[in-house]
Design a protein around this motif. Structure first.
Motif, PDB file in Angstrom:
ATOM      1  N   HIS A  45       3.828   4.574  17.759  1.00  0.00           N
ATOM      2  CA  HIS A  45       3.944   3.862  16.480  1.00  0.00           C
ATOM      3  C   HIS A  45       3.376   2.465  16.619  1.00  0.00           C
ATOM      4  O   HIS A  45       3.838   1.700  17.472  1.00  0.00           O
ATOM      5  CB  HIS A  45       5.427   3.781  16.068  1.00  0.00           C
ATOM      6  CG  HIS A  45       5.719   2.747  15.018  1.00  0.00           C
ATOM      7  ND1 HIS A  45       5.262   2.830  13.730  1.00  0.00           N
ATOM      8  CD2 HIS A  45       6.439   1.577  15.075  1.00  0.00           C
ATOM      9  CE1 HIS A  45       5.685   1.786  13.032  1.00  0.00           C
ATOM     10  NE2 HIS A  45       6.394   1.009  13.831  1.00  0.00           N
ATOM     11  N   PRO A  46       2.344   2.135  15.787  1.00  0.00           N
ATOM     12  CA  PRO A  46       1.567   2.985  14.895  1.00  0.00           C
ATOM     13  C   PRO A  46       0.909   4.145  15.633  1.00  0.00           C
ATOM     14  O   PRO A  46       0.671   4.065  16.833  1.00  0.00           O
ATOM     15  CB  PRO A  46       0.538   2.039  14.295  1.00  0.00           C
ATOM     16  CG  PRO A  46       1.158   0.697  14.391  1.00  0.00           C
ATOM     17  CD  PRO A  46       1.919   0.721  15.688  1.00  0.00           C
ATOM     18  N   HIS A  47       0.552   5.177  14.854  1.00  0.00           N
ATOM     19  CA  HIS A  47       0.242   6.479  15.432  1.00  0.00           C
ATOM     20  C   HIS A  47      -1.253   6.733  15.597  1.00  0.00           C
ATOM     21  O   HIS A  47      -2.057   6.414  14.735  1.00  0.00           O
ATOM     22  CB  HIS A  47       0.849   7.568  14.531  1.00  0.00           C
ATOM     23  CG  HIS A  47       0.754   8.936  15.094  1.00  0.00           C
ATOM     24  ND1 HIS A  47      -0.047   9.904  14.544  1.00  0.00           N
ATOM     25  CD2 HIS A  47       1.350   9.499  16.171  1.00  0.00           C
ATOM     26  CE1 HIS A  47       0.079  11.021  15.242  1.00  0.00           C
ATOM     27  NE2 HIS A  47       0.910  10.794  16.236  1.00  0.00           N
ATOM     28  N   ASN A  48      -1.564   7.298  16.733  1.00  0.00           N
ATOM     29  CA  ASN A  48      -2.888   7.823  17.035  1.00  0.00           C
ATOM     30  C   ASN A  48      -2.722   9.330  17.206  1.00  0.00           C
ATOM     31  O   ASN A  48      -1.899   9.746  18.032  1.00  0.00           O
ATOM     32  CB  ASN A  48      -3.406   7.191  18.340  1.00  0.00           C
ATOM     33  CG  ASN A  48      -4.734   7.763  18.802  1.00  0.00           C
ATOM     34  OD1 ASN A  48      -5.416   8.432  18.063  1.00  0.00           O
ATOM     35  ND2 ASN A  48      -5.080   7.474  20.050  1.00  0.00           N
ATOM     36  N   PRO A  49      -3.388  10.184  16.430  1.00  0.00           N
ATOM     37  CA  PRO A  49      -4.628   9.942  15.683  1.00  0.00           C
ATOM     38  C   PRO A  49      -4.495   9.678  14.187  1.00  0.00           C
ATOM     39  O   PRO A  49      -5.501   9.394  13.533  1.00  0.00           O
ATOM     40  CB  PRO A  49      -5.358  11.273  15.877  1.00  0.00           C
ATOM     41  CG  PRO A  49      -4.257  12.289  15.819  1.00  0.00           C
ATOM     42  CD  PRO A  49      -3.103  11.635  16.558  1.00  0.00           C
ATOM     43  N   SER A  94       1.247  -6.275  11.060  1.00  0.00           N
ATOM     44  CA  SER A  94       2.697  -6.419  10.933  1.00  0.00           C
ATOM     45  C   SER A  94       3.310  -5.073  10.560  1.00  0.00           C
ATOM     46  O   SER A  94       3.047  -4.538   9.477  1.00  0.00           O
ATOM     47  CB  SER A  94       3.018  -7.459   9.851  1.00  0.00           C
ATOM     48  OG  SER A  94       4.407  -7.589   9.670  1.00  0.00           O
ATOM     49  N   TYR A  95       4.119  -4.533  11.472  1.00  0.00           N
ATOM     50  CA  TYR A  95       4.756  -3.236  11.258  1.00  0.00           C
ATOM     51  C   TYR A  95       6.246  -3.336  11.571  1.00  0.00           C
ATOM     52  O   TYR A  95       6.692  -4.243  12.269  1.00  0.00           O
ATOM     53  CB  TYR A  95       4.118  -2.168  12.167  1.00  0.00           C
ATOM     54  CG  TYR A  95       2.628  -2.079  12.034  1.00  0.00           C
ATOM     55  CD1 TYR A  95       2.048  -1.491  10.923  1.00  0.00           C
ATOM     56  CD2 TYR A  95       1.790  -2.621  13.012  1.00  0.00           C
ATOM     57  CE1 TYR A  95       0.670  -1.425  10.785  1.00  0.00           C
ATOM     58  CE2 TYR A  95       0.420  -2.561  12.887  1.00  0.00           C
ATOM     59  CZ  TYR A  95      -0.143  -1.972  11.766  1.00  0.00           C
ATOM     60  OH  TYR A  95      -1.501  -1.921  11.638  1.00  0.00           O
ATOM     61  N   THR A 117      -2.794   6.107   5.023  1.00  0.00           N
ATOM     62  CA  THR A 117      -1.790   5.619   5.969  1.00  0.00           C
ATOM     63  C   THR A 117      -1.869   4.100   6.117  1.00  0.00           C
ATOM     64  O   THR A 117      -2.888   3.487   5.809  1.00  0.00           O
ATOM     65  CB  THR A 117      -1.973   6.291   7.336  1.00  0.00           C
ATOM     66  OG1 THR A 117      -3.332   6.108   7.772  1.00  0.00           O
ATOM     67  CG2 THR A 117      -1.678   7.784   7.261  1.00  0.00           C
ATOM     68  N   GLN A 118      -0.807   3.512   6.651  1.00  0.00           N
ATOM     69  CA  GLN A 118      -0.683   2.053   6.722  1.00  0.00           C
ATOM     70  C   GLN A 118      -0.966   1.468   8.098  1.00  0.00           C
ATOM     71  O   GLN A 118      -0.926   0.254   8.270  1.00  0.00           O
ATOM     72  CB  GLN A 118       0.725   1.636   6.280  1.00  0.00           C
ATOM     73  CG  GLN A 118       1.079   2.060   4.866  1.00  0.00           C
ATOM     74  CD  GLN A 118       0.104   1.538   3.833  1.00  0.00           C
ATOM     75  OE1 GLN A 118      -0.260   0.354   3.840  1.00  0.00           O
ATOM     76  NE2 GLN A 118      -0.348   2.411   2.948  1.00  0.00           N
ATOM     77  N   TYR A 128      -7.421   4.058  12.666  1.00  0.00           N
ATOM     78  CA  TYR A 128      -7.870   5.434  12.467  1.00  0.00           C
ATOM     79  C   TYR A 128      -7.624   5.958  11.056  1.00  0.00           C
ATOM     80  O   TYR A 128      -6.632   5.628  10.412  1.00  0.00           O
ATOM     81  CB  TYR A 128      -7.168   6.377  13.453  1.00  0.00           C
ATOM     82  CG  TYR A 128      -7.375   5.979  14.895  1.00  0.00           C
ATOM     83  CD1 TYR A 128      -8.643   5.967  15.468  1.00  0.00           C
ATOM     84  CD2 TYR A 128      -6.298   5.590  15.681  1.00  0.00           C
ATOM     85  CE1 TYR A 128      -8.838   5.585  16.778  1.00  0.00           C
ATOM     86  CE2 TYR A 128      -6.480   5.210  16.999  1.00  0.00           C
ATOM     87  CZ  TYR A 128      -7.748   5.208  17.547  1.00  0.00           C
ATOM     88  OH  TYR A 128      -7.930   4.821  18.849  1.00  0.00           O
ATOM     89  N   VAL A 129      -8.574   6.817  10.633  1.00  0.00           N
ATOM     90  CA  VAL A 129      -8.410   7.644   9.446  1.00  0.00           C
ATOM     91  C   VAL A 129      -8.430   9.088   9.927  1.00  0.00           C
ATOM     92  O   VAL A 129      -9.242   9.466  10.777  1.00  0.00           O
ATOM     93  CB  VAL A 129      -9.553   7.400   8.439  1.00  0.00           C
ATOM     94  CG1 VAL A 129      -9.504   8.410   7.303  1.00  0.00           C
ATOM     95  CG2 VAL A 129      -9.480   5.971   7.885  1.00  0.00           C
TER      96      VAL A 129
END
Length: 360
Positions: free
Chosen positions: A158-162, A197-198, A291-292, A296-297
Motif C-alpha cells: 500500500h499503495p499497490h503495485n500493479p 499523501s496516503y 485509482t488514487q 501505475y495504471v
C-alpha cells in the motif's frame, strides 16, 4: 543446490524488459523507474561522502544519524527499531526469513507483485491468496474465507503495485480488525507510500504486530542507490538484524548519506501523467479503474479477447510501446502501464496505444 530454487522462475518482468531494450524507437511504460534523474543535491551528498573518505563500515543497522531522522519521520519507532536495508526488496527478504518459518501461512492479495510469490516458495511458506475487489480494495469476506489455523501474517502492498490503488479507510480498518482478531502480523510493503499523501496502515494499538518496509527508490528516484529501511518493534527488529548481518554487513556510507539528504527534499509524483493516461484510456472505451495511488495504471483488456501476453507482445512489435502483461502479476486480462515517463512521451505513447486498440 536448494531444491526450492527449481520451483522459482526468473523474473518475467526483467526478461520482457530485456526484449524492450532491443526494440528501436520504443516508448517504455514497463518498469517503475523514472526517466527523470535524482536531485543534484542528493548526488552531491554521495560525492561529498566519498570525498571525505567515508569508505569504511557503518553500523550494521545503518548510520545512526539516518535512523534518527527516520525516527522523527516515523514517529512511533525508536532509533533502535529501524534497520537500513538495500532497498525494500532486501527488507522484505529479511522480514520474511526472520519472522516466518516453514509451513506458516502468509496471506497475499491478488494481483500481486511476483517476488512475493517467489519468496513464499523459497521459504516454503503456505501461500494463501485472496482477491482484491473490483476497485482494488480489501474485501473482508475474501480474506476470512482463506484464513487457516496456520495463518501467521498478511503481506500488503500500500499503495499497490500493479493496480496503482491506495487503500481507503474501510480497507485499512478491515486489516487492523483481522490482524487483532486472528493475531496476525501485518507486513506493510510501503515502497510507494512517500510518493504522495496516503492513509497510513500504522496503528499504535497494533504496534507489536506491524512491520513496515520502506524505500527511497520511488519517492526520491533513487532506484540505483538501493536504500530502504525496515521499522519493527524491538523484539522483531532484533531478529531481522541477525538476518541482515548475514546478508550484508552494512550499506555503503555514501548511499546512506544520499538518503539522509533525500529526506530534506519533496517527493516525486506522476499524478499528471496518471490522470492523462486514465482519461485517454476512457476515451478509447477501455475499462480502467481510476485509482488514487502513484506510478501505475492497470487497465482491462477483457473486451479484446486476447491474452495479456499477446496484447503486450503485439503492442511492442506493431507500435513500439512497452507495457507489462497482467499475467505477470497473477491477474490475467489486465495490463500494467507505468506513469513515470515525461508527459510528451506519455502523450505519444497513448497515441500509439490508441491506434493499436482501434485495430483490434
Amino acid at each position: 543446490m536448494n531444491s526450492q530454487l527449481f520451483k522459482i522462475k526468473k523474473s518475467h518482468i526483467r526478461d520482457f524488459h530485456e526484449k524492450v531494450k532491443k526494440t528501436e524507437n520504443v516508448l517504455d511504460f514497463t518498469l517503475g523507474d523514472s526517466n527523470d534523474h535524482v536531485n543534484d543535491e542528493i548526488k552531491e551528498a554521495a560525492i561529498q561522502s566519498l570525498e571525505n573518505n567515508e569508505t569504511h563500515y557503518s553500523e550494521s543497522q545503518g548510520l545512526y544519524e539516518l535512523r534518527d531522522m527516520l525516527r522523527l519521520k516515523e514517529m512511533y519507532y525508536d532509533v533502535q527499531e529501524i534497520c537500513i536495508t538495500s532497498g525494500a526488496t532486501q527488507g522484505l527478504f529479511e522480514v520474511m526469513m526472520a519472522l516466518l518459518k516453514k509451513g506458516d501461512g502468509l496471506l497475499i492479495g491478488i494481483p500481486a507483485y511476483p517476488s512475493y510469490i517467489s519468496l513464499c516458495t523459497l521459504f516454503e511458506l503456505d501461500l494463501q491468496t485472496f482477491v482484491f475487489d473490483d476497485e482494488f480494495q480489501i474485501s473482508e469476506s475474501s480474506i476470512r474465507a482463506v484464513i487457516q489455523e496456520n495463518t501467521k501474517a498478511i503481506l500488503i502492498n500500500h499503495p499497490h503495485n500493479p493496480s496503482g490503488s491506495a487503500l481507503d479507510r474501510k480497507s485499512i480498518q478491515t486489516l487492523h480488525r483481522l490482524s487483532k482478531e486472528y493475531d496476525l502480523l501485518l507486513i506493510w510493503d510501503a515502497t510507494y507510500f512517500e510518493c504522495s499523501s496516503y492513509l497510513s496502515l500504522y496503528c499504535l494499538l497494533l504496534h507489536e504486530k506491524i512491520i513496515q518496509i520502506h524505500s527511497f527508490s520511488k519517492s526520491s528516484l533513487m532506484c540505483g542507490f538501493r536504500v530502504g529501511y525496515v521499522c519493527a518493534p524491538q523484539n522483531k527488529i532484533n531478529e531481522i538484524i541477525k538476518v541482515h548481518q548475514l546478508i550484508q554487513s552494512c550499506l555503503p556510507v555514501f548511499t546512506q548519506k544520499s538518503a539522509l539528504e533525500a529526506l530534506h527534499h519533496p517527493s516525486m509524483n506522476y499524478d499528471e501523467q496518471k490522470t492523462y493516461i486514465i482519461q485517454r484510456l476512457q476515451n478509447m472505451g477501455v475499462k480502467v479503474v481510476k485509482t488514487q495511488g502513484p506510478y501505475y495504471v492497470f487497465f482491462s483488456i477483457e473486451d479484446f479477447h486476447i491474452s495479456s501476453e499477446v496484447f503486450a507482445d503485439r503492442l511492442l512489435e506493431e507500435v513500439h510501446v512497452a507495457v507489462l502483461p497482467g499475467k505477470y502479476f497473477y491477474y490475467e486480462n489486465h495490463i500494467r502501464m507505468s506513469c513515470c515517463i515525461d508527459l510528451v512521451k506519455c502523450k505519444e505513447g497513448c497515441d500509439r496505444l490508441e491506434a493499436f486498440v482501434r485495430r483490434l
